[in-house]
Design a protein around this motif. Structure first.
Motif, PDB file in Angstrom:
ATOM      1  N   LEU A 493      33.750  41.189  54.818  1.00  5.80           N
ATOM      2  CA  LEU A 493      32.757  41.077  53.758  1.00  5.80           C
ATOM      3  C   LEU A 493      33.005  39.905  52.825  1.00  5.80           C
ATOM      4  N   ILE A 494      34.114  39.197  52.987  1.00  6.83           N
ATOM      5  CA  ILE A 494      34.513  38.182  52.005  1.00  6.83           C
ATOM      6  C   ILE A 494      34.545  36.801  52.638  1.00  6.83           C
ATOM      7  N   THR A 495      34.124  35.823  51.848  1.00  5.94           N
ATOM      8  CA  THR A 495      34.197  34.420  52.260  1.00  5.94           C
ATOM      9  C   THR A 495      34.957  33.648  51.186  1.00  5.94           C
ATOM     10  N   LEU A 496      35.990  32.909  51.578  1.00  3.22           N
ATOM     11  CA  LEU A 496      36.821  32.157  50.647  1.00  3.22           C
ATOM     12  C   LEU A 496      36.491  30.672  50.724  1.00  3.22           C
ATOM     13  N   SER A 497      36.560  29.993  49.573  1.00  5.33           N
ATOM     14  CA  SER A 497      36.312  28.551  49.565  1.00  5.33           C
ATOM     15  C   SER A 497      37.429  27.803  50.278  1.00  5.33           C
ATOM     16  N   SER A 498      38.610  28.404  50.349  1.00  3.70           N
ATOM     17  CA  SER A 498      39.730  27.804  51.065  1.00  3.70           C
ATOM     18  C   SER A 498      40.794  28.871  51.286  1.00  3.70           C
ATOM     19  N   THR A 499      41.514  28.754  52.375  1.00 11.32           N
ATOM     20  CA  THR A 499      42.631  29.660  52.644  1.00 11.32           C
ATOM     21  C   THR A 499      43.960  28.914  52.655  1.00 11.32           C
ATOM     22  N   GLY A 500      43.938  27.638  52.256  1.00 10.38           N
ATOM     23  CA  GLY A 500      45.170  26.867  52.210  1.00 10.38           C
ATOM     24  C   GLY A 500      45.423  26.132  53.516  1.00 10.38           C
ATOM     25  N   PRO A 501      46.667  25.667  53.690  1.00  8.45           N
ATOM     26  CA  PRO A 501      47.817  25.883  52.797  1.00  8.45           C
ATOM     27  C   PRO A 501      47.748  25.017  51.533  1.00  8.45           C
ATOM     28  N   PHE A 502      48.383  25.536  50.457  1.00  7.96           N
ATOM     29  CA  PHE A 502      48.430  24.841  49.181  1.00  7.96           C
ATOM     30  C   PHE A 502      49.876  24.516  48.819  1.00  7.96           C
ATOM     31  N   ASN A 503      50.012  23.481  48.022  1.00  6.73           N
ATOM     32  CA  ASN A 503      51.290  23.232  47.351  1.00  6.73           C
ATOM     33  C   ASN A 503      51.169  23.860  45.975  1.00  6.73           C
ATOM     34  N   LEU A 504      51.796  25.007  45.783  1.00  4.37           N
ATOM     35  CA  LEU A 504      51.654  25.779  44.551  1.00  4.37           C
ATOM     36  C   LEU A 504      52.804  25.524  43.579  1.00  4.37           C
ATOM     37  N   ASN A 505      53.595  24.508  43.850  1.00  5.42           N
ATOM     38  CA  ASN A 505      54.749  24.216  43.006  1.00  5.42           C
ATOM     39  C   ASN A 505      54.303  23.652  41.658  1.00  5.42           C
ATOM     40  N   ASP A 506      54.484  24.437  40.589  1.00  7.68           N
ATOM     41  CA  ASP A 506      54.207  24.007  39.224  1.00  7.68           C
ATOM     42  C   ASP A 506      52.765  23.550  39.032  1.00  7.68           C
ATOM     43  N   THR A 507      51.830  24.346  39.493  1.00  6.50           N
ATOM     44  CA  THR A 507      50.432  23.937  39.374  1.00  6.50           C
ATOM     45  C   THR A 507      49.496  25.142  39.423  1.00  6.50           C
ATOM     46  N   HIS A 508      48.211  24.854  39.243  1.00  4.26           N
ATOM     47  CA  HIS A 508      47.137  25.843  39.350  1.00  4.26           C
ATOM     48  C   HIS A 508      46.294  25.532  40.587  1.00  4.26           C
ATOM     49  N   VAL A 509      45.825  26.571  41.251  1.00  6.92           N
ATOM     50  CA  VAL A 509      44.868  26.442  42.348  1.00  6.92           C
ATOM     51  C   VAL A 509      43.756  27.448  42.092  1.00  6.92           C
ATOM     52  N   PHE A 510      42.513  27.032  42.314  1.00  6.09           N
ATOM     53  CA  PHE A 510      41.364  27.920  42.091  1.00  6.09           C
ATOM     54  C   PHE A 510      40.630  28.121  43.415  1.00  6.09           C
ATOM     55  N   VAL A 511      40.478  29.382  43.794  1.00  9.08           N
ATOM     56  CA  VAL A 511      39.830  29.726  45.061  1.00  9.08           C
ATOM     57  C   VAL A 511      38.662  30.669  44.779  1.00  9.08           C
ATOM     58  N   ALA A 512      37.472  30.243  45.168  1.00  5.81           N
ATOM     59  CA  ALA A 512      36.276  31.062  44.969  1.00  5.81           C
ATOM     60  C   ALA A 512      36.116  32.022  46.141  1.00  5.81           C
ATOM     61  N   ALA A 513      35.865  33.287  45.812  1.00  7.71           N
ATOM     62  CA  ALA A 513      35.648  34.310  46.839  1.00  7.71           C
ATOM     63  C   ALA A 513      34.268  34.933  46.629  1.00  7.71           C
ATOM     64  N   THR A 514      33.478  34.939  47.682  1.00  9.25           N
ATOM     65  CA  THR A 514      32.172  35.586  47.631  1.00  9.25           C
ATOM     66  C   THR A 514      32.232  36.850  48.477  1.00  9.25           C
ATOM     67  N   ILE A 515      31.940  37.980  47.850  1.00  8.62           N
ATOM     68  CA  ILE A 515      31.941  39.269  48.540  1.00  8.62           C
ATOM     69  C   ILE A 515      30.491  39.696  48.724  1.00  8.62           C
ATOM     70  N   TYR A 516      30.101  39.879  49.979  1.00  8.03           N
ATOM     71  CA  TYR A 516      28.728  40.251  50.299  1.00  8.03           C
ATOM     72  C   TYR A 516      28.724  41.561  51.080  1.00  8.03           C
ATOM     73  N   VAL A 517      28.082  42.575  50.510  1.00  6.88           N
ATOM     74  CA  VAL A 517      27.947  43.877  51.168  1.00  6.88           C
ATOM     75  C   VAL A 517      26.480  44.028  51.542  1.00  6.88           C
ATOM     76  N   PRO A 518      26.140  43.915  52.835  1.00  3.77           N
ATOM     77  CA  PRO A 518      24.731  43.990  53.235  1.00  3.77           C
ATOM     78  C   PRO A 518      24.181  45.408  53.137  1.00  3.77           C
ATOM     79  N   SER A 519      22.865  45.508  53.148  1.00  7.30           N
ATOM     80  CA  SER A 519      22.211  46.811  53.011  1.00  7.30           C
ATOM     81  C   SER A 519      22.494  47.720  54.203  1.00  7.30           C
TER      82      SER A 519
END
Length: 606
Positions: A493-519
């Motif tokens: 049900l979920i779609t992510l703007s990115s799944t990485g990989p990321f370098n998370l050393n001393d930083t921020h990362v923002f990942v958008a997640a869209t959750i869609y539940v159909p009828s």
């Protein structure tokens, strides 16, 4: 009739109800209009003025306040604006602006590439097309975030709010914030028995016509929460910290965007380790100049702690600069860990949670600006913010930490109060737990929101949330290869703007997640998790997600249960109401058709 026979009869009735409900739902799904797929839950819906929507490429650089003024007021009226540049320095940008005509440059900034100008209102149309101009913002008003003033109080050495955030233990360990410079951007700071002049190592007023003294009381109260100390009488969160008194608000507790940006600029240039901001304005624009200044201060190595604001309980009410993506945004709680209605809530316009963390902000005892031995109570996110600023000072005084490391540690160790993530962020700040995590030597990692719950009230659901992922400083490549893994029923049900990989050393990362539940999603419930997986395969942080599917299928599930419960009873009541409602609609439709049917034609039978 025996009990077993009654149970069989009830179950038989229930199965009949289920069959009828399936048929009913099928009919309704064909006849009723479907909910738009981009519908969002009220909890994350941000309502903004229609003027905030850009009218075109040209006007997209001009903030909605200026656009509104341009529509309604004299274009020759002189106004103050902050112009943010791109591709040029502040000095060069200011020179280019002056060549456009009747423009006076009042000030340039180094914390952002920008300048404060005075120009005719209509000049914004001439400024916007310049390719070196990124944005033009009206020099709007900012204000303090306290809701209650000057209720006399008796000081106590260790008041409950200090213990509530876990600072007492650190004091007992000899950690009191010694040597850490905290810049207080407020109404000024007055000396007090708990705040001698030796603790205020720098003072500057950015308020025209007013000196460095506090003529309001707000700034002195905030300063006392951070660093106040009077033996046997009063203790602030970080009594060993030093204060920079940067006055940006007048005697009425009001100021301007320019003063806020200038204050952050001044704090960084004076070597502050922490900037505490208990003021702001409801802007709903995360790239506002104040937010840019806060973000750049964090990137420059200064921890920025800002109030969420007092516009709650409505959603989408986090103030600037608290809504800055990198800053630590603070909401309030009572002494019993209840979030007061006034505390602002997220989300931000870019779908982040908004609030980072909570701290005590109701009936807080601190220093009286007009009585050097007096104490008063105030409430607001203004009072919650200096608690967190003080905690940051405690942690910084004991070890060398980057802003991202501090923020990740506070988020990862906050006490989850079980409230709406848009109101509580990660939860109540916990100085003791943050200290223990940082002392372990393991780089902290946090994700917000740490949990997410959804309820589908219609036939389908679509929600987007922008997850904030923060990594602390790792001494090696420990966080250089982090990826995202989705597990459980939520994975379909979920779609992510990115799944990485990321370098998370001393930083921020923002990942958008869209959750869609159909009828047509048949399950009554869904759940799962989003996990941050390090390069070595270990899970370093996670988010739990759960919710309910389309309402009809939830009713089907409840009605199918063998046991009686409150929820099953509610489901049965809803079913009866639905059937009655449909029956009424059909009856009215039949009556209407009979009344308005055309008369039968009379004629000869062949």
């Amino acid at each position: 009739m025996e009990k077993t026979e009654v149970t069989k009869l009830n179950n038989s009735h229930r199965k009949t109800i289920i069959l009828l409900l399936v048929v009913l739902f099928s009919i309704l799904s064909l006849t009723l209009p479907q909910t738009p797929t981009n519908q969002q839950l009220p909890v994350i819906l941000t309502v903004t003025s229609s003027m905030s929507q850009p009218k075109g490429n040209l006007l997209s650089k001009i903030d909605y306040r200026l656009q509104s003024m341009m529509d309604e007021e004299d274009p020759n009226q002189k106004v103050e604006m902050i112009v943010v540049f791109q591709g040029v320095s502040s000095t060069r940008g200011a020179e280019l602006l002056k060549s456009l005509g009747d423009i006076t440059v009042l000030e340039t900034y180094s914390i952002i590439s920008g300048a404060l100008i005075e120009a005719p209102l209509g000049m914004a149309i001439n400024i916007a097309p310049q390719n070196y101009v990124k944005s033009i913002t009206y020099n709007y008003k900012v204000k303090i975030h306290s809701t209650l003033h000057t209720l006399q109080a008796t000081a106590t050495t260790y008041s409950a709010n200090i213990e509530q955030i876990g600072a007492t233990r650190l004091h007992q360990l000899g950690i009191n914030g010694t040597g850490i410079k905290v810049a207080v951007l407020d109404t000024g700071i007055n000396t007090h028995e708990a705040l001698p002049a030796t603790k205020i190592i720098y003072s500057k007023s950015l308020v025209p016509g007013e000196g460095i003294e506090d003529l309001n009381g707000h700034g002195t109260h905030v300063a006392g929460i951070i660093a106040g100390y009077c033996e046997g009488k009063y203790v602030g969160v970080a009594p060993g910290a030093l204060l920079l008194n940067i006055k940006i608000l007048n005697k009425n507790g009001e100021g301007n965007l320019s003063g806020l940006v200038d204050g952050i600029n001044e704090a960084v240039s004076q070597g502050a380790n922490v900037i505490s901001i208990s003021a702001g304005a409801l802007i709903n624009k995360p790239d506002d100049p104040a937010c840019q200044a806060a973000n750049n201060a964090m990137l420059a190595g200064v921890v920025v702690v800002a109030a969420a604001g007092n516009e709650g309980p409505d959603s989408g009410t986090v103030n600037a600069p608290g809504e800055a993506a990198l800053a630590i945004c603070v909401g309030a709680v009572t002494s019993s860990n209840v979030i007061p209605d006034f505390s602002s809530r997220g989300p931000t316009p870019d779908n982040r949670v908004g609030v980072t963390i909570l701290a005590p902000g109701v009936n807080i005892v601190s220093l009286d600006y007009s009585n050097s031995s007096g104490y008063v109570r105030m409430s607001g996110t203004s009072q919650a913010t200096p608690h967190v600023s003080g905690v940051v000072a405690l942690l910084l005084s004991n070890m060398s930490l980057t802003p991202s490391t501090v923020k990740a540690a506070l988020m990862a160790t906050a006490v989850d109060l079980g409230d709406d993530p848009y109101a509580q962020g990660c939860g109540l700040v916990n100085a003791s737990a943050a200290y223990d995590l940082l002392s372990s030597g393991k780089p902290p990692v946090a994700i917000s929101p740490p949990r997410f719950e959804l309820t589908s009230f219609g036939s389908e659901l679509s929600v987007t949330v922008n997850f904030t992922i923060v990594g602390g400083l790792a001494r090696d490549d420990y966080l250089s290869n982090v990826s995202i893994k989705v597990e459980g029923g939520i994975s379909s049900l979920i779609t992510l703007s990115s799944t990485g990989p990321f370098n998370l050393n001393d930083t921020h990362v923002f990942v958008a997640a869209t959750i869609y539940v159909p009828s047509y999603y048949m399950a009554p419930f869904f759940s799962g998790s989003i996990k941050l997986v390090n390069g070595d395969g270990t899970v370093i942080a996670s988010v739990t997600i759960q919710g309910t599917g389309p309402t009809m299928f939830l009713l089907l599930y409840l009605l199918s249960q063998e046991t009686s419960s409150f929820y099953v009873t509610v489901a049965e009541v809803i079913f009866v109401c639905l059937v009655a409602g449909v029956a009424l609609i059909v009856s009215l439709a039949v009556r209407y058709r009979r009344r308005h049917a055309p008369p039968k034609e009379e004629g000869f039978m062949p």
